[in-house]
Design an enzyme around this catalytic site. Structure first.
Site, PDB file in Angstrom:
ATOM      1  N   GLU A  80     -17.540  35.935 -43.146  1.00 32.77           N
ATOM      2  CA  GLU A  80     -16.411  35.503 -43.787  1.00 32.77           C
ATOM      3  C   GLU A  80     -16.050  34.024 -43.335  1.00 32.77           C
ATOM      4  O   GLU A  80     -16.012  32.943 -44.166  1.00 32.77           O
ATOM      5  CB  GLU A  80     -14.958  36.250 -43.609  1.00 32.77           C
ATOM      6  CG  GLU A  80     -13.816  35.975 -44.610  1.00 32.77           C
ATOM      7  CD  GLU A  80     -13.184  34.607 -44.357  1.00 32.77           C
ATOM      8  OE1 GLU A  80     -12.610  34.128 -45.225  1.00 32.77           O
ATOM      9  OE2 GLU A  80     -13.211  34.240 -43.262  1.00 32.77           O
ATOM     10  N   GLU A  81     -16.424  33.833 -42.100  1.00 33.57           N
ATOM     11  CA  GLU A  81     -16.041  32.444 -41.715  1.00 33.57           C
ATOM     12  C   GLU A  81     -17.595  31.523 -41.865  1.00 33.57           C
ATOM     13  O   GLU A  81     -17.459  30.413 -41.492  1.00 33.57           O
ATOM     14  CB  GLU A  81     -16.187  32.542 -40.177  1.00 33.57           C
ATOM     15  CG  GLU A  81     -14.853  33.293 -39.780  1.00 33.57           C
ATOM     16  CD  GLU A  81     -13.221  32.454 -40.000  1.00 33.57           C
ATOM     17  OE1 GLU A  81     -13.577  31.660 -40.776  1.00 33.57           O
ATOM     18  OE2 GLU A  81     -12.416  33.118 -39.809  1.00 33.57           O
ATOM     19  N   ASP A 108      -7.200  35.651 -36.468  1.00 34.15           N
ATOM     20  CA  ASP A 108      -7.900  35.663 -37.899  1.00 34.15           C
ATOM     21  C   ASP A 108      -9.296  36.346 -37.421  1.00 34.15           C
ATOM     22  O   ASP A 108     -10.261  35.466 -36.971  1.00 34.15           O
ATOM     23  CB  ASP A 108      -8.184  34.196 -38.076  1.00 34.15           C
ATOM     24  CG  ASP A 108      -9.123  33.894 -39.237  1.00 34.15           C
ATOM     25  OD1 ASP A 108      -9.515  34.892 -40.041  1.00 34.15           O
ATOM     26  OD2 ASP A 108      -9.469  32.722 -39.411  1.00 34.15           O
ATOM     27  N   ASP A 144     -16.082  38.772 -37.957  1.00 34.19           N
ATOM     28  CA  ASP A 144     -16.707  37.580 -37.500  1.00 34.19           C
ATOM     29  C   ASP A 144     -15.581  36.559 -37.228  1.00 34.19           C
ATOM     30  O   ASP A 144     -14.551  36.507 -37.817  1.00 34.19           O
ATOM     31  CB  ASP A 144     -17.870  36.797 -38.467  1.00 34.19           C
ATOM     32  CG  ASP A 144     -17.292  36.653 -39.802  1.00 34.19           C
ATOM     33  OD1 ASP A 144     -16.489  37.224 -40.300  1.00 34.19           O
ATOM     34  OD2 ASP A 144     -17.662  35.592 -40.412  1.00 34.19           O
ATOM     35  N   GLU A 154      -5.991  38.849 -43.594  1.00 33.49           N
ATOM     36  CA  GLU A 154      -5.818  37.439 -43.243  1.00 33.49           C
ATOM     37  C   GLU A 154      -4.458  37.016 -42.747  1.00 33.49           C
ATOM     38  O   GLU A 154      -3.410  37.464 -43.050  1.00 33.49           O
ATOM     39  CB  GLU A 154      -6.380  36.475 -44.334  1.00 33.49           C
ATOM     40  CG  GLU A 154      -7.606  36.549 -44.854  1.00 33.49           C
ATOM     41  CD  GLU A 154      -8.791  36.285 -43.867  1.00 33.49           C
ATOM     42  OE1 GLU A 154      -8.258  35.429 -42.872  1.00 33.49           O
ATOM     43  OE2 GLU A 154      -9.993  36.311 -43.950  1.00 33.49           O
ATOM     44  N   HIS A 200      -8.218  29.313 -35.649  1.00 33.19           N
ATOM     45  CA  HIS A 200      -9.352  28.687 -35.570  1.00 33.19           C
ATOM     46  C   HIS A 200      -9.037  27.321 -34.485  1.00 33.19           C
ATOM     47  O   HIS A 200      -9.759  26.725 -34.205  1.00 33.19           O
ATOM     48  CB  HIS A 200      -9.746  27.796 -36.634  1.00 33.19           C
ATOM     49  CG  HIS A 200     -10.323  28.904 -37.996  1.00 33.19           C
ATOM     50  ND1 HIS A 200     -11.316  28.398 -38.800  1.00 33.19           N
ATOM     51  CD2 HIS A 200     -10.234  30.025 -38.171  1.00 33.19           C
ATOM     52  CE1 HIS A 200     -11.566  29.052 -39.517  1.00 33.19           C
ATOM     53  NE2 HIS A 200     -10.974  30.213 -39.251  1.00 33.19           N
TER      54      HIS A 200
HETATM   55 ZN   LIG Z   1     -10.084  34.861 -41.701  1.00 35.72          ZN
END
Ligand SMILES: [Zn+2]
Length: 385
Positions: free
Chosen positions: A140-141, A105, A74, A169, A358
């Protein structure tokens, strides 16, 4: 022919798997891993008050040692797509750089781990001298309640045991090989609530202004450090993130004032000891002059650190061999799913470079995908040597 991490990363990046959507990403992994002889399980976990989430567990081999690659497919939303140099789910390649949400990520690292595993298996007659598995979540996010925490539980209930875990990660700061995360700080959220007595602002003697109490409690909680760090961690930190009074009337003293805060804490504290410390300090600062309490939010993020040992040595030496860098052993940054995995086996985090995670134009050099694949491959070759 060597498995191609770029081709797989490209395919994964084209899946719009913004949490909680699977977006086709797990289907890609299922196809590739099944093709290489892995037994693949697709699992949907659900809980009242949260979106159901798809997860994947794949394993080849039935014996130990068992190394598992963990990760998430995700991604966070792309934001305004018009601000991206290339569309966030196009996986555009420009000048040796792969663009897309999830590039670092962490779909890129998953592609590297799969490619490294396939390469290792190809030279090992199709079977490892032990087991390789993938623990991949789609949660996870987000709130992370229907992901790794339930996946580990499910695995335990069916008798799966793990010896070591690598979580991909984006651990590196500037270059692949500069940092391994060997632990993470804990995270705890709370709301400081001060209760007063509403009244006319011109007659403060008839009211009790909670803003005064809130301000003095806040400054007391910010004044003193929570600790001075430990062998593996920097100092813990409390940050206020919002002050909420919501009073739109100019001549009214409000009846209540609130402030939200977050604490990132090291291994000097447990959640219980930390709450006691904060409340003791607040009590001392408030004395008899403010009525207050703290609403603590439940947290599943305790601090942890993975002890040094043969597995860490193996990973460090593989990184040194391939990249020429001696990685820093770090516990900085936010929380990760390692906090759930650490209850089952030692876990280290090593992936791509985190600089653009991100962000708009999240991207990775293709050369980093090649390097990371080579590092993972070296780890597997040594692990099963
Ligand atoms: Zn991550």
């Amino acid at each position: 022919m060597a498995a191609d991490p770029l081709a797989l990363a490209t395919e994964l990046l084209r899946c719009p798997s913004v949490t909680p959507a699977e977006g086709g990403a797990l289907a890609v992994l299922e196809r590739v891993l099944k093709g290489a002889g892995f037994a693949v399980h697709r699992l949907t976990f659900a809980e009242a008050g949260s979106a159901p989430i798809e997860n994947l567990y794949a394993r080849i081999g039935t014996t130990s040692p068992h190394i598992t690659f963990a990760g998430h497919t995700d991604v966070v939303p792309p934001g305004d797509e018009a601000t991206w140099r290339h569309p966030p789910f196009a996986a555009a390649l420009e000048g040796g750089t792969l663009y897309g949400r999830g590039a670092v990520d962490m779909k890129g690292a998953i592609a590297c781990a799969v490619a490294a595993s396939l390469d290792h298996l190809a030279t090992a007659g199709g079977k490892p001298k032990g087991s390789i598995s993938f623990l991949i979540t789609g949660d996870e996010e987000g709130v992370a309640v229907n992901g790794t925490v339930k996946l580990m539980q499910w695995a335990k209930e069916r008798g799966e045991t793990f010896d070591h875990c690598l979580l991909g990660e984006p651990s590196n700061a500037a270059e692949v090989g500069d940092t391994i995360k060997v632990g993470r700080r804990g995270s705890l959220n709370g709301t400081l609530v001060v209760t007063g007595k509403q009244g006319h602002v011109a007659y403060p003697e008839r009211a009790e202004n909670p803003v005064r109490g809130l301000v003095s409690l806040m400054s007391a909680l910010m004044a003193e450090p929570l600790d001075h760090g430990s062998a593996n961690f920097g100092p813990s930190n409390l940050e206020f993130t919002s002050i909420d009074i919501g009073n739109t009337t100019v001549n009214l003293i409000p009846g209540e004032a609130r402030a939200r805060f977050n604490i990132r804490f090291n291994d000097c504290h447990s959640q219980v000891s930390l709450r006691m410390l904060i409340e003791t300090r607040a009590r001392a600062a408030a004395g008899d002059s403010a009525r207050w309490h703290i609403d603590w939010q439940p947290s599943n993020a305790d601090s942890f650190v993975t002890s040094p040992g043969a597995f860490l040595d193996l990973v460090v030496s593989a990184i040194k061999d391939i990249t020429g860098r001696a990685p820093t052993l770090s516990t900085t940054g936010g929380t990760s799913d390692a906090r759930f995995i650490k209850n089952y086996c030692p876990v280290l985090e090593f992936g791509l470079v985190g600089q653009t995670m991100h962000q708009v134009d999240e991207r990775t050099p293709v050369a980093d995908l090649t390097t990371l694949t080579t590092v993972y491959r070296r780890i597997l070759d040594r692990y099963f040597a």
